[in-house]
Design a protein around this motif. Structure first.
Motif, PDB file in Angstrom:
ATOM      1  N   ASN A 168       8.977  23.052  13.939  1.00  0.00           N
ATOM      2  CA  ASN A 168       8.738  21.615  14.015  1.00  0.00           C
ATOM      3  C   ASN A 168       9.505  20.948  15.150  1.00  0.00           C
ATOM      4  O   ASN A 168       9.088  19.907  15.658  1.00  0.00           O
ATOM      5  N   SER A 169      10.629  21.523  15.569  1.00  0.00           N
ATOM      6  CA  SER A 169      11.418  20.898  16.639  1.00  0.00           C
ATOM      7  C   SER A 169      10.672  20.887  17.965  1.00  0.00           C
ATOM      8  O   SER A 169      10.805  19.951  18.766  1.00  0.00           O
ATOM      9  N   SER A 170       9.859  21.918  18.210  1.00  0.00           N
ATOM     10  CA  SER A 170       9.088  21.983  19.456  1.00  0.00           C
ATOM     11  C   SER A 170       7.628  21.598  19.256  1.00  0.00           C
ATOM     12  O   SER A 170       6.890  21.436  20.229  1.00  0.00           O
ATOM     13  N   GLY A 171       7.217  21.465  18.003  1.00  0.00           N
ATOM     14  CA  GLY A 171       5.810  21.174  17.726  1.00  0.00           C
ATOM     15  C   GLY A 171       4.908  22.347  18.011  1.00  0.00           C
ATOM     16  O   GLY A 171       3.720  22.184  18.295  1.00  0.00           O
ATOM     17  N   ARG A 172       5.454  23.563  17.889  1.00  0.00           N
ATOM     18  CA  ARG A 172       4.688  24.767  18.173  1.00  0.00           C
ATOM     19  C   ARG A 172       4.408  25.574  16.911  1.00  0.00           C
ATOM     20  O   ARG A 172       5.245  25.618  15.992  1.00  0.00           O
ATOM     21  N   LEU A 173       3.248  26.211  16.890  1.00  0.00           N
ATOM     22  CA  LEU A 173       2.934  27.226  15.904  1.00  0.00           C
ATOM     23  C   LEU A 173       2.939  28.561  16.638  1.00  0.00           C
ATOM     24  O   LEU A 173       2.085  28.819  17.490  1.00  0.00           O
ATOM     25  N   TYR A 174       3.944  29.390  16.340  1.00  0.00           N
ATOM     26  CA  TYR A 174       4.019  30.701  16.959  1.00  0.00           C
ATOM     27  C   TYR A 174       3.074  31.649  16.226  1.00  0.00           C
ATOM     28  O   TYR A 174       2.956  31.610  15.000  1.00  0.00           O
ATOM     29  N   ILE A 175       2.411  32.500  17.005  1.00  0.00           N
ATOM     30  CA  ILE A 175       1.345  33.355  16.492  1.00  0.00           C
ATOM     31  C   ILE A 175       1.515  34.765  17.043  1.00  0.00           C
ATOM     32  O   ILE A 175       1.854  34.946  18.215  1.00  0.00           O
ATOM     33  N   CYS A 176       1.279  35.758  16.187  1.00  0.00           N
ATOM     34  CA  CYS A 176       1.120  37.121  16.694  1.00  0.00           C
ATOM     35  C   CYS A 176      -0.176  37.692  16.128  1.00  0.00           C
ATOM     36  O   CYS A 176      -0.618  37.310  15.040  1.00  0.00           O
ATOM     37  N   THR A 177      -0.788  38.586  16.863  1.00  0.00           N
ATOM     38  CA  THR A 177      -2.071  39.157  16.456  1.00  0.00           C
ATOM     39  C   THR A 177      -1.960  40.673  16.342  1.00  0.00           C
ATOM     40  O   THR A 177      -1.155  41.307  17.023  1.00  0.00           O
ATOM     41  N   PHE A 178      -2.783  41.235  15.469  1.00  0.00           N
ATOM     42  CA  PHE A 178      -2.796  42.680  15.258  1.00  0.00           C
ATOM     43  C   PHE A 178      -3.641  43.386  16.309  1.00  0.00           C
ATOM     44  O   PHE A 178      -3.458  44.569  16.570  1.00  0.00           O
ATOM     45  N   GLY A 179      -4.567  42.658  16.893  1.00  0.00           N
ATOM     46  CA  GLY A 179      -5.426  43.244  17.908  1.00  0.00           C
ATOM     47  C   GLY A 179      -6.723  43.776  17.324  1.00  0.00           C
ATOM     48  O   GLY A 179      -7.172  43.366  16.257  1.00  0.00           O
ATOM     49  N   SER A 180      -7.300  44.736  18.000  1.00  0.00           N
ATOM     50  CA  SER A 180      -8.649  45.199  17.689  1.00  0.00           C
ATOM     51  C   SER A 180      -8.700  46.385  16.738  1.00  0.00           C
ATOM     52  O   SER A 180      -9.772  46.914  16.484  1.00  0.00           O
ATOM     53  N   MET A 181      -7.561  46.837  16.220  1.00  0.00           N
ATOM     54  CA  MET A 181      -7.448  47.990  15.326  1.00  0.00           C
ATOM     55  C   MET A 181      -7.524  49.316  16.078  1.00  0.00           C
ATOM     56  O   MET A 181      -6.762  50.239  15.796  1.00  0.00           O
ATOM     57  N   GLU A 182      -8.437  49.443  17.029  1.00  0.00           N
ATOM     58  CA  GLU A 182      -8.621  50.717  17.722  1.00  0.00           C
ATOM     59  C   GLU A 182      -7.455  51.066  18.641  1.00  0.00           C
ATOM     60  O   GLU A 182      -7.199  52.228  18.923  1.00  0.00           O
ATOM     61  N   LYS A 183      -6.737  50.062  19.119  1.00  0.00           N
ATOM     62  CA  LYS A 183      -5.613  50.311  20.023  1.00  0.00           C
ATOM     63  C   LYS A 183      -4.593  49.190  19.875  1.00  0.00           C
ATOM     64  O   LYS A 183      -4.866  48.156  19.264  1.00  0.00           O
ATOM     65  N   SER A 184      -3.423  49.406  20.433  1.00  0.00           N
ATOM     66  CA  SER A 184      -2.361  48.393  20.387  1.00  0.00           C
ATOM     67  C   SER A 184      -2.621  47.344  21.464  1.00  0.00           C
ATOM     68  O   SER A 184      -2.171  47.466  22.599  1.00  0.00           O
TER      69      SER A 184
END
Length: 282
Positions: A168-184
């Motif tokens: 909330n201090s920066s107003g950001r939502l940090y996100i990480c994704t798993f990707g396509s499953m077939e590769k990193s």
């Protein structure tokens, strides 16, 4: 962004739970008194409506386990907003009173055609964000007696949308994704919650199969499965330049959605072995 490894030594981790009550733990939340562990259940099928999912409550050491909530299907992301524990469960978000275990919310996402709601993040006691991993969409929940579900339009491909963390201090939502499953090929970045149509901005060029994410002292802590075997890592990404380091000395079998203890250390479920691990973050 260039990838530069920080000179941070790898740190040993230790197993917390002394018993084998867990099957496939996917997420952990804490209120400072207990750990709440979302367990997909025996078989580990993340989309099966088999009623074998459990929310366990343990002491802060990961032991003295009791069944806090039962009859779920495949509970995953777990967060606490106010005095309510929220978890995702395939196509619903459920909320439980921490004091009584009573179900207070059962928010239906079936109209969104998702069967893989994953992580949750808290903006305030009335606002949650939830990732739908199978359809690569982000949603906002406005909590009320008839809770409202809003799609958040994000510019950029969020393949395998997974971990979420609100700052909330920066107003950001940090996100990480798993990707396509077939590769990193998962990514780490953020969107601005101040923008009506935010764009996804990467903070690191390091690819992975990312699951949990948290912010601590100018660094993002992120869990990376790496592969579907005992090869997982917890990484520390410096926000100012995107450089990263691996924190754990021993590989982890499926490091999923973790929480931080009072010291800022990491409590992470090893989903493939049914363990809860402690890993120093500094």
């Amino acid at each position: 962004m260039a990838l530069l490894l920080l000179a941070t030594p790898a740190l040993a981790q230790h197993k917390m739970n002394s018993s084998t009550f867990l099957s496939n733990p996917e997420s952990i939340a804490t209120d400072g008194k207990y750990l709440y562990i979302a367990d997909v259940g025996k078989g580990g099928n993340p989309t099966a409506k088999d009623t074998n999912g459990i929310i366990w409550r343990t002491d802060l050491s990961g032991n003295k386990a009791e069944r806090f909530a039962e009859g779920l299907h495949a509970p995953k992301g777990a967060v606490i907003a106010g005095k309510i524990l929220f978890v995702t469960d395939i196509d619903r978000v459920k909320g439980y009173d921490l004091a009584t275990g009573k179900e207070l919310y059962n928010i239906d996402f079936t109209a969104e055609n998702t069967s893989f709601l994953n992580d949750l993040a808290v903006q305030d006691n009335n606002t949650l964000y939830v990732s739908a991993m199978d359809i690569n969409k982000l949603f906002r929940i406005r909590l009320s007696q008839q809770s409202a579900i809003e799609a958040v339009p994000v510019t950029g491909k969020l393949q395998g949308l997974n971990g979420l963390f609100v700052d909330n201090s920066s107003g950001r939502l940090y996100i990480c994704t798993f990707g396509s499953m077939e590769k990193s090929d998962g990514e780490i970045g953020y969107i601005s919650l101040k923008e009506p149509n935010p764009a996804f901005t990467r903070v690191s060029g390091r690819p992975g199969r990312y699951d949990g994410i948290a912010l601590l002292d100018g660094y993002l802590l992120v869990s990376d499965w790496v592969a579907f075997e005992k090869s997982g890592e917890i990484i520390k990404v410096k926000l100012s330049d995107g450089s990263s380091a691996v924190l754990n000395k021993e590989k982890i079998a499926g490091p999923a959605d973790f929480t931080l203890d009072a010291k800022g250390d990491i409590i992470v479920p090893a989903m493939m072995t049914g363990d809860i691990l402690h890993c120093a973050s500094r």
